[in-house]
Design an enzyme around this catalytic site. Structure first.
Site, PDB file in Angstrom:
ATOM      1  N   ASP A  81      -8.379  -2.902  -0.402  1.00 21.36           N
ATOM      2  CA  ASP A  81      -9.095  -1.952  -1.240  1.00 21.36           C
ATOM      3  C   ASP A  81     -10.406  -1.625  -0.552  1.00 21.36           C
ATOM      4  OD1 ASP A  81      -8.873  -0.336  -3.523  1.00 21.36           O
ATOM      5  OD2 ASP A  81     -10.374  -1.536  -4.548  1.00 21.36           O
ATOM      6  N   GLU A 100      -4.919   0.168 -10.702  1.00 25.75           N
ATOM      7  CA  GLU A 100      -6.149  -0.513 -10.295  1.00 25.75           C
ATOM      8  C   GLU A 100      -7.115  -0.468 -11.459  1.00 25.75           C
ATOM      9  OE1 GLU A 100      -7.651   1.135  -6.650  1.00 25.75           O
ATOM     10  OE2 GLU A 100      -5.999   0.296  -5.486  1.00 25.75           O
ATOM     11  N   PHE A 121      -7.892   9.513   8.370  1.00 24.14           N
ATOM     12  CA  PHE A 121      -7.557   9.959   7.010  1.00 24.14           C
ATOM     13  C   PHE A 121      -8.810   9.899   6.133  1.00 24.14           C
ATOM     14  CE2 PHE A 121      -7.550   5.873   4.668  1.00 24.14           C
ATOM     15  CZ  PHE A 121      -7.654   4.996   5.736  1.00 24.14           C
ATOM     16  N   THR A 140       0.862  -1.190   0.000  1.00 22.52           N
ATOM     17  CA  THR A 140       0.000   0.000   0.000  1.00 22.52           C
ATOM     18  C   THR A 140       0.888   1.225   0.000  1.00 22.52           C
ATOM     19  OG1 THR A 140      -1.746   1.191   1.214  1.00 22.52           O
ATOM     20  CG2 THR A 140      -0.121   0.055   2.549  1.00 22.52           C
TER      21      THR A 140
HETATM   22  P1  ITT Z   1      -3.719   1.931  -1.466  1.00 20.50           P
HETATM   23  O1  ITT Z   1      -2.323   2.341  -1.755  1.00 20.50           O
HETATM   24  O2  ITT Z   1      -3.769   0.844  -0.444  1.00 20.50           O
HETATM   25  O3  ITT Z   1      -4.514   1.607  -2.699  1.00 20.50           O
HETATM   26  P2  ITT Z   1      -5.603   4.157  -1.181  1.00 20.50           P
HETATM   27  O4  ITT Z   1      -5.534   5.325  -0.258  1.00 20.50           O
HETATM   28  O5  ITT Z   1      -5.594   4.381  -2.653  1.00 20.50           O
HETATM   29  O6  ITT Z   1      -4.418   3.182  -0.739  1.00 20.50           O
HETATM   30  P3  ITT Z   1      -8.252   2.851  -1.392  1.00 20.50           P
HETATM   31  O7  ITT Z   1      -8.240   2.891  -2.872  1.00 20.50           O
HETATM   32  O8  ITT Z   1      -8.571   1.563  -0.755  1.00 20.50           O
HETATM   33  O9  ITT Z   1      -6.858   3.321  -0.761  1.00 20.50           O
HETATM   34  O10 ITT Z   1      -9.230   3.918  -0.778  1.00 20.50           O
HETATM   35  C1  ITT Z   1     -10.226   4.581  -1.502  1.00 20.50           C
HETATM   36  C2  ITT Z   1     -10.463   5.930  -0.888  1.00 20.50           C
HETATM   37  O11 ITT Z   1     -11.156   5.753   0.344  1.00 20.50           O
HETATM   38  C3  ITT Z   1      -9.202   6.723  -0.572  1.00 20.50           C
HETATM   39  O12 ITT Z   1      -9.449   8.077  -0.871  1.00 20.50           O
HETATM   40  C4  ITT Z   1      -9.008   6.549   0.915  1.00 20.50           C
HETATM   41  O13 ITT Z   1      -8.442   7.708   1.497  1.00 20.50           O
HETATM   42  C5  ITT Z   1     -10.446   6.347   1.403  1.00 20.50           C
HETATM   43  N1  ITT Z   1     -10.477   5.432   2.549  1.00 20.50           N
HETATM   44  C6  ITT Z   1     -10.144   4.114   2.553  1.00 20.50           C
HETATM   45  N2  ITT Z   1     -10.276   3.594   3.780  1.00 20.50           N
HETATM   46  C7  ITT Z   1     -10.713   4.595   4.574  1.00 20.50           C
HETATM   47  C8  ITT Z   1     -11.014   4.710   5.956  1.00 20.50           C
HETATM   48  O14 ITT Z   1     -10.870   3.683   6.784  1.00 20.50           O
HETATM   49  N3  ITT Z   1     -11.421   5.894   6.426  1.00 20.50           N
HETATM   50  C9  ITT Z   1     -11.563   6.959   5.610  1.00 20.50           C
HETATM   51  N4  ITT Z   1     -11.283   6.950   4.309  1.00 20.50           N
HETATM   52  C10 ITT Z   1     -10.854   5.778   3.785  1.00 20.50           C
HETATM   53 NA    NA Z   2      -6.294   1.682  -3.702  1.00 16.77          NA
END
Ligand code: ITT
Ligand code: NA
Length: 181
Positions: free
Chosen positions: A60, A31, A135, A6
Site C-alpha cells: 500500500d 481497503e 504508472f 494486487t
Molecule cells: P493495489 O491493488 O495493490 O491496491 P493500487 O494501484 O490501488 O494497487 P495503492 O493504493 O497502493 O495501489 O496506490 C495508491 C495510488 O498511488 C494509486 O493511484 C497508484 O497508482 C499510486 N502509486 C502507488 N505507487 C506508485 C508509484 O510507485 N509511482 C506512482 N504512483 C504510485
Molecule cells: Na491499494
C-alpha cells in the site's frame, strides 16, 4: 513462489525485479479508510488471511505533499482516479514549496503472523508531467538527487531510489534470512 496480492501489474513488475520468485494474484480487496498506510496494511493482511491459503504480501503506497498538509496521502488511489496528475498540478499552481514524499508499506503474512516493511523516497512535484514509463503519479514526481521524473526512468533506475524499491529489498533480505525464498 511467494504471492503478491494486487491488481496493479506495475507494482508487481517493480517488485519482481528484486524478488524473482514472486507470483501475482490479481485481486481487489476492500481497503479501510484509516489515518496511516500501516493501519490499512494491518487490516488488509487480516482480511486477506481469512480468504487466502498460505503466505503472501501486499503493497500500500501513497504520495504525501508537504504544502498540501500531506494530501493525498492515504487517499492517493481515490485522488488519482478522480482529479489525477493534472488536478494535483492545478492545486499546486503558484506554490513554491514542492517537496513531497512517496511511501510504501509492504505487508507480509508469514506463517500466520503480520510483518510490515516501509520505504520512503523524498522528492518534489514537477511543474508539468514528464515521461511515459511507470504508472500513477510517476510523471509528476522527481526523486531527490535526480532531475528526471520517475516516468522518465527505467524500472531499474526507479527501483534504486524509490519507496517501493527500498521496501521490497527489506522484504527480500527478511525472507532470505529465514529461508522462505
Ligand atoms: P493495489 O491493488 O495493490 O491496491 P493500487 O494501484 O490501488 O494497487 P495503492 O493504493 O497502493 O495501489 O496506490 C495508491 C495510488 O498511488 C494509486 O493511484 C497508484 O497508482 C499510486 N502509486 C502507488 N505507487 C506508485 C508509484 O510507485 N509511482 C506512482 N504512483 C504510485
Ligand atoms: Na491499494
Amino acid at each position: 513462489m511467494f504471492k503478491i496480492i494486487t491488481h496493479n501489474k506495475h507494482k508487481f513488475e517493480e517488485m519482481q525485479k528484486v524478488v524473482p520468485d514472486l507470483e501475482m494474484l490479481s485481486m481487489e480487496y476492500p481497503e479501510i479508510q484509516a489515518n496511516s498506510l500501516e493501519e490499512v496494511v494491518d487490516f488488509s493482511l487480516d482480511y486477506l488471511a481469512e480468504r487466502i491459503e498460505g503466505n503472501f504480501i501486499i503493497d500500500d503506497s501513497g504520495l504525501f505533499i508537504h504544502s498540501l498538509n500531506n494530501f493525498p496521502g492515504v487517499y492517493s488511489a481515490y485522488v488519482f482516479d478522480t482529479i489525477g496528475n493534472m488536478g494535483i498540478l492545478k492545486l499546486m499552481e503558484g506554490i513554491e514549496d514542492r517537496r513531497a514524499i512517496f511511501k510504501t508499506v509492504i505487508g507480509v503474512r508469514l506463517e500466520g503472523q503480520n510483518f510490515k516493511f516501509v520505504g520512503l523516497c523524498h522528492g518534489h512535484i514537477a511543474k508539468e508531467p514528464r515521461g511515459t514509463n511507470g504508472f500513477g503519479y510517476d510523471p509528476i514526481f522527481v526523486p531527490e538527487g535526480d532531475d528526471r521524473t520517475f516516468a522518465e526512468m527505467s524500472t531499474e533506475e526507479k527501483n534504486k531510489v524509490s519507496h517501493r524499491g527500498k521496501a521490497i529489498r527489506k522484504v527480500s533480505s527478511f525472507l532470505h534470512r529465514f529461508g522462505f525464498i
